[in-house]
Design an enzyme around this catalytic site. Structure first.
Site, PDB file in Angstrom:
ATOM      1  N   HIS A 138       0.848  -1.202   0.000  1.00 25.37           N
ATOM      2  CA  HIS A 138       0.000   0.000   0.000  1.00 25.37           C
ATOM      3  C   HIS A 138       0.879   1.246   0.000  1.00 25.37           C
ATOM      4  O   HIS A 138       2.084   1.172   0.254  1.00 25.37           O
ATOM      5  CB  HIS A 138      -0.886   0.026   1.249  1.00 25.37           C
ATOM      6  CG  HIS A 138      -0.110   0.273   2.501  1.00 25.37           C
ATOM      7  ND1 HIS A 138       0.720  -0.669   3.050  1.00 25.37           N
ATOM      8  CD2 HIS A 138       0.000   1.374   3.288  1.00 25.37           C
ATOM      9  CE1 HIS A 138       1.303  -0.173   4.132  1.00 25.37           C
ATOM     10  NE2 HIS A 138       0.888   1.074   4.295  1.00 25.37           N
ATOM     11  N   ARG A 156       5.253   6.871  13.756  1.00 25.78           N
ATOM     12  CA  ARG A 156       5.193   7.383  12.374  1.00 25.78           C
ATOM     13  C   ARG A 156       4.557   8.757  12.329  1.00 25.78           C
ATOM     14  O   ARG A 156       3.507   8.976  12.941  1.00 25.78           O
ATOM     15  CB  ARG A 156       4.366   6.431  11.504  1.00 25.78           C
ATOM     16  CG  ARG A 156       4.483   6.756  10.003  1.00 25.78           C
ATOM     17  CD  ARG A 156       3.603   5.865   9.174  1.00 25.78           C
ATOM     18  NE  ARG A 156       2.335   6.513   8.888  1.00 25.78           N
ATOM     19  CZ  ARG A 156       1.284   5.890   8.355  1.00 25.78           C
ATOM     20  NH1 ARG A 156       1.353   4.608   8.058  1.00 25.78           N
ATOM     21  NH2 ARG A 156       0.166   6.541   8.123  1.00 25.78           N
ATOM     22  N   HIS A 170       4.693   0.099  -0.022  1.00 28.39           N
ATOM     23  CA  HIS A 170       5.455  -0.744   0.919  1.00 28.39           C
ATOM     24  C   HIS A 170       4.584  -1.810   1.560  1.00 28.39           C
ATOM     25  O   HIS A 170       3.356  -1.738   1.543  1.00 28.39           O
ATOM     26  CB  HIS A 170       6.142   0.118   1.988  1.00 28.39           C
ATOM     27  CG  HIS A 170       5.222   0.988   2.782  1.00 28.39           C
ATOM     28  ND1 HIS A 170       4.725   2.186   2.310  1.00 28.39           N
ATOM     29  CD2 HIS A 170       4.693   0.848   4.017  1.00 28.39           C
ATOM     30  CE1 HIS A 170       3.946   2.743   3.215  1.00 28.39           C
ATOM     31  NE2 HIS A 170       3.892   1.939   4.273  1.00 28.39           N
ATOM     32  N   ASP A 227       0.679   5.008   2.074  1.00 26.02           N
ATOM     33  CA  ASP A 227      -0.061   5.540   3.207  1.00 26.02           C
ATOM     34  C   ASP A 227      -1.079   6.580   2.735  1.00 26.02           C
ATOM     35  O   ASP A 227      -0.743   7.499   1.986  1.00 26.02           O
ATOM     36  CB  ASP A 227       0.908   6.162   4.224  1.00 26.02           C
ATOM     37  CG  ASP A 227       1.833   5.102   4.801  1.00 26.02           C
ATOM     38  OD1 ASP A 227       1.409   3.928   4.897  1.00 26.02           O
ATOM     39  OD2 ASP A 227       2.988   5.437   5.137  1.00 26.02           O
TER      40      ASP A 227
HETATM   41  C1  SIN Z   1       3.286   1.432   7.529  1.00 28.42           C
HETATM   42  O1  SIN Z   1       2.644   0.789   6.708  1.00 28.42           O
HETATM   43  O2  SIN Z   1       3.285   2.655   7.542  1.00 28.42           O
HETATM   44  C2  SIN Z   1       4.157   0.709   8.536  1.00 28.42           C
HETATM   45  C3  SIN Z   1       5.145  -0.166   7.892  1.00 28.42           C
HETATM   46  C4  SIN Z   1       5.854  -1.020   8.897  1.00 28.42           C
HETATM   47  O3  SIN Z   1       5.281  -1.310   9.950  1.00 28.42           O
HETATM   48  O4  SIN Z   1       6.980  -1.425   8.631  1.00 28.42           O
END
Ligand code: SIN
Length: 312
Positions: free
Chosen positions: A128, A303, A287, A130
């Site tokens: 996905h 994050r 990612h 973000d």
């Molecule tokens: C995310 O999708 O923002 C987190 C990715 C992760 O947990 O490595």
């Protein structure tokens, strides 16, 4: 050949010494040997970053789409301050997993307080970008590693990133022509349903959350708002269907494009260390995280998420 920058850090071949108005800077940029990504060395992000160094970092971010800063020690305030240099921050719709004192920080974690997850437990379960389910998807995210699970000294919970630019460029011409004017719908509620259907311990969005993030429509091929490069903007986590084609064609194209963008040649795999700050561009990349650990192995990250601009 080994080259040394002004702070005497060894610089790998192909890395870039940074000059600003003829002055050699302590900050240096070290591109990875993959379709995207570079390590930034010579910066302590807990201190204020001077404007010249910041411009070098910003340029590297636009060029490489993903930047790694190792060995950082950041309070939530320092993480937020550095993130704000790139623009305004989102307050994430999943309010149950915001940092209690700093709503700009979304907690990503498998840790539980009694029965309650203290952070998003399934962030990154599917490929996905973000906030691609919003009208103005995020421009970028900055994820800071505080606890990383490991087994026999090997880190677990890696995150893989794919270059949507390299993936677009590698598409055959007939596919480029076929998708040039197509759009798709993106939905967080759909993502939640997918998680629940796959047996994840999740509840649906609340009615208030659903109102904040109605289904969004974006073109599958996006022109990057800064670099002007074309990006393949489609992902398995949030994309629901392709509009104005038959349902079968929509499914077939979605499947083809999602498999294409995540081919190994477009991917960088990040093995986390405590103290890593990784930032990525949410238009130029997508990612997925590995779920190869479980409590008592703990994963805990903070994050921040940059606001975006409305896409086509
Ligand atoms: C995310 O999708 O923002 C987190 C990715 C992760 O947990 O490595």
């Amino acid at each position: 050949m080994t080259v040394y920058s002004s702070n005497e850090a060894p610089v790998a071949r192909g890395s870039r010494l940074a000059f600003h108005h003829g002055t050699l800077m302590a900050v240096s940029i070290h591109p990875f040997d993959t379709a995207l990504g570079a390590e930034v060395r010579g910066l302590d992000l807990s201190a204020s970053v001077d404007d010249s160094s910041f411009e070098i970092v910003r340029g590297a971010y636009e060029e490489h789409s993903l930047l790694l800063f190792r060995d950082q020690t950041l309070s939530p305030e320092q993480h937020i301050d550095f993130s704000r240099r790139f623009g305004a921050l989102e307050i994430h719709v999943l309010d149950q997993w915001r940092h209690p004192e700093h709503p700009e920080i979304l907690i990503v974690s498998n840790i539980k307080d009694k029965d309650r997850h203290i952070g998003v437990p399934h962030a990154g379960r599917y490929w996905h970008t973000d906030l691609s389910y919003m009208v103005a998807p995020s421009r970028g995210s900055l994820l800071y590693a505080i606890e990383i699970p490991e087994q026999n000294g090997r880190p677990l919970g890696d995150t893989r990133f794919a270059s949507a630019v390299a993936a677009y460029e590698a598409l055959p011409d007939e596919i480029k022509a076929r998708i040039a004017d197509l759009s798709a719908t993106f939905s967080l509620a759909h993502h939640r349903s997918k998680l629940m259907a796959d047996g994840a311990d999740q509840s649906p969005l609340t009615p208030e959350q659903e109102v904040k993030v109605p289904t969004a429509v974006h073109k599958i091929v996006q022109v990057h708002p800064v670099t002007g490069r074309k990006c393949l903007f489609i992902n398995e986590g949030h994309a629901v269907e392709i509009l104005n084609v038959a349902p079968e064609e929509s499914r077939e194209l979605l499947d083809l494009l999602c498999r294409h963008v995540t081919k190994p040649e477009f991917v960088y795999r990040h093995q986390w260390r405590v103290g890593d700050l990784l930032m990525w561009d949410n238009v130029a990349t997508q990612h997925i995280a590995a779920f190869d650990y479980a409590l008592p192995q703990r994963r805990y990250l903070h994050r921040t998420t940059l606001e975006g601009v409305a896409l086509a």
